[in-house]
Scaffold this motif. Structure first.
Motif, PDB file in Angstrom:
ATOM      1  N   ASN A  20      44.082  66.554  12.433  1.00  0.00           N
ATOM      2  CA  ASN A  20      45.160  65.868  13.135  1.00  0.00           C
ATOM      3  C   ASN A  20      45.700  64.763  12.249  1.00  0.00           C
ATOM      4  N   TYR A  21      46.976  64.497  12.380  1.00  0.00           N
ATOM      5  CA  TYR A  21      47.636  63.437  11.610  1.00  0.00           C
ATOM      6  C   TYR A  21      46.929  62.115  11.821  1.00  0.00           C
ATOM      7  N   THR A  26      49.628  58.938  20.301  1.00  0.00           N
ATOM      8  CA  THR A  26      50.808  59.198  21.125  1.00  0.00           C
ATOM      9  C   THR A  26      52.172  59.045  20.456  1.00  0.00           C
ATOM     10  N   HIS A  27      52.236  58.444  19.276  1.00  0.00           N
ATOM     11  CA  HIS A  27      53.565  58.050  18.800  1.00  0.00           C
ATOM     12  C   HIS A  27      54.078  58.903  17.647  1.00  0.00           C
ATOM     13  N   PHE A  28      53.587  60.123  17.575  1.00  0.00           N
ATOM     14  CA  PHE A  28      54.064  61.040  16.557  1.00  0.00           C
ATOM     15  C   PHE A  28      54.136  62.418  17.196  1.00  0.00           C
ATOM     16  N   ILE A  31      52.458  67.115  13.636  1.00  0.00           N
ATOM     17  CA  ILE A  31      52.166  66.770  12.242  1.00  0.00           C
ATOM     18  C   ILE A  31      50.674  66.956  11.959  1.00  0.00           C
ATOM     19  N   SER A  32      50.390  67.514  10.786  1.00  0.00           N
ATOM     20  CA  SER A  32      48.996  67.759  10.395  1.00  0.00           C
ATOM     21  C   SER A  32      48.688  67.044   9.089  1.00  0.00           C
ATOM     22  N   HIS A  57      57.954  64.244  13.860  1.00  0.00           N
ATOM     23  CA  HIS A  57      58.094  62.981  13.143  1.00  0.00           C
ATOM     24  C   HIS A  57      56.753  62.285  13.017  1.00  0.00           C
ATOM     25  N   SER A  58      56.664  61.390  12.027  1.00  0.00           N
ATOM     26  CA  SER A  58      55.470  60.554  11.870  1.00  0.00           C
ATOM     27  C   SER A  58      55.624  59.285  12.716  1.00  0.00           C
ATOM     28  N   THR A  59      54.574  58.510  12.758  1.00  0.00           N
ATOM     29  CA  THR A  59      54.610  57.234  13.483  1.00  0.00           C
ATOM     30  C   THR A  59      55.540  56.250  12.775  1.00  0.00           C
TER      31      THR A  59
END
Ligand code: MN
Length: 147
Positions: A20-21, A26-28, A31-32, A57-59
């Motif tokens: 997991n990223y 919760t804010h992305f 994404i891996s 999207h990323s955080t």
């Protein structure tokens, strides 16, 4: 450490787990993460590969530590500070200290990038209410960011 870790296709590397990223949730979106290299005491660096699915999207974050990023797959956009850049294969992105940043894939394509970082690093800040308001008020940035 192996001398060679073979690429086995599709930006996966032999024996490297797909993670997991972030573990904090919760804010992305979509994404891996793969950790490709950990330098240990002889080289204070980690090389990771992140892949954002189309529309993901990323955080949105900032922190004292810096990133050097190289896009190796697909395309997308990134916010660095108060500017948004279109990014694609082999573009290099520098994220300075304490600078807001966020990566987004396009809606049609993945965005995959290598990210070099110090293994000893501070925890990212997320925008508080006043930072969020400041970012939302910036031209183009307001529509771009995902909180
Ligand atoms: Mn970051």
């Amino acid at each position: 450490m192996n001398s060679i870790i073979r690429h086995v296709g599709d930006c996966r590397w032999d024996g490297v787990p797909l993670l997991n990223y972030k573990e904090d949730g919760t804010h992305f979106k979509a994404i891996s993460r793969q950790v490709l290299f950990e330098g240990g005491p002889k080289l204070a660096a980690e090389l990771r590969y992140f892949e954002i699915e189309p529309g993901g999207h990323s955080t949105l974050e900032r922190h004292d530590h810096i990133h050097s990023v190289m896009v190796i797959r697909g395309r997308g956009h990134c916010l660095v500070g108060d500017a948004i850049y279109e990014i694609a294969g082999n573009d290099l992105v520098y994220i300075p200290s304490m600078t807001w940043h966020q990566f987004r894939a396009t809606t049609e394509q993945h965005l995959g990038f290598l990210c070099l970082v110090n293994p000893v690093r501070d925890r990212p800040d997320r925008p508080d209410e006043s930072s969020a308001a400041m970012l939302k008020a910036l031209p183009k940035v307001g529509e771009f960011i995902r909180l």
